[in-house]
Enzyme design. Structure first.
Site, PDB file in Angstrom:
ATOM      1  N   SER A   1       0.852  -1.185   0.000  1.00 14.28           N
ATOM      2  CA  SER A   1       0.000   0.000   0.000  1.00 14.28           C
ATOM      3  C   SER A   1       0.880   1.224   0.000  1.00 14.28           C
ATOM      4  CB  SER A   1      -0.892   0.019   1.258  1.00 14.28           C
ATOM      5  OG  SER A   1      -1.588   1.247   1.370  1.00 14.28           O
TER       6      SER A   1
ATOM      7  N   TYR B   1      -2.301  -1.289  10.494  1.00 17.79           N
ATOM      8  CA  TYR B   1      -2.372  -1.550   9.053  1.00 17.79           C
ATOM      9  C   TYR B   1      -1.143  -0.987   8.343  1.00 17.79           C
ATOM     10  CZ  TYR B   1      -4.159  -1.418   4.239  1.00 17.79           C
ATOM     11  OH  TYR B   1      -4.327  -1.575   2.883  1.00 17.79           O
TER      12      TYR B   1
END
Length: 257
Positions: free
Chosen positions: A150, A163
């Site tokens: 990401s 995350y």
């Protein structure tokens, strides 16, 4: 000629969102696809990924898998090889998030996010490499691993502590696997999506968050799952046999701005 003819791929988290788009793209290019997910029905609704692939004439199976469980991952790869003979591409896509900062993240939330997003990727990669080492190379490649990282593995996302930490770990895991297993003819790359519009519920599709993403992204639209699937297809194909250890941004220029 389809780019993935006679290839077999596992896509974790392949029932919905980005994983679903990758699975459909791979199948359209001739791959046998194994959907590994905790549920078969897509968040977006409609037919399952396997049903869509089969109705289009492709080969696909669903195997319920919690990637944070080594025995489940071991069984997943074993069943894939039993059915299709080998494993050419492992797509590590399944992920969870909590949208909590350091102080608000409970030990249980931390363990669950890291257990899926980082330990799960470790389990899937390890088991995939074990299988790939046991099979003959095709066009000088024994197998490929594609990790979904990401942009939040490179820049902090406010209030998304576990995350973002897990995604940063995935970027380094990708480099490590690529370097350690280059001599084994195993390719490993990551894809870092920017803002991708999926059916995922929660803060990701909050109007304020979408407005911020539009302002932050140089390209005049936000991303679609198919944008990420196209990058995955490239990395899964023989077009990318001298590309390993990269973290490919698919973000409309977010990280360039």
């Amino acid at each position: 000629m389809p780019l993935l003819t006679d290839k077999t791929a596992i896509v974790t988290g392949g029932s919905s969102g980005i994983g679903r788009a990758i699975a459909l793209k791979f199948a359209a290019e001739g791959a046998n696809v194994v959907i590994a997910d905790t549920v078969e029905q897509p968040i977006e609704g409609g037919e399952s990924t396997v049903e869509l692939i089969r109705s289009a004439g492709g080969a696909a199976v669903y195997i319920r898998t919690d990637i944070s469980d080594w025995s489940a991952v071991d069984g997943l790869v074993g069943a894939t090889v039993t059915q299709f003979g080998r494993l050419d591409v492992m797509v590590n896509n399944a992920a969870i998030y909590t949208s909590t900062n350091l102080i608000d993240t409970t030990p249980e939330q931390w363990q669950r996010v890291i257990g899926v997003n980082l330990t799960g990727f470790f389990y899937c990669s390890k088991r995939a490499v074990i299988q790939m080492l046991a099979q003959a190379p095709v066009n000088d490649v024994r197998g490929r691993i594609i990790n979904l990282s990401s942009q939040h593995g490179m820049v902090a996302c406010p209030g998304d502590f576990p995350y973002s930490v897990s995604k940063g770990g995935i970027v380094q895991m990708t480099r490590q696997i690529a370097v350690d297993h280059a001599d084994d003819l195993i390719v490993c790359n990551a894809i870092a999506p920017g803002k991708i519009i999926t059916g995922k519920p929660g803060v990701a599709n909050d109007p304020g968050a979408l407005d911020y993403s539009h302002r932050r992204t140089p390209w005049p639209r936000l991303g679609h799952p198919n944008d990420v699937a196209g990058a995955a297809l490239f990395l899964a194909s023989d077009m990318a046999s001298y590309v390993t250890g990269i973290n490919l941004m698919v973000d409309g220029g977010w990280m360039a701005g």
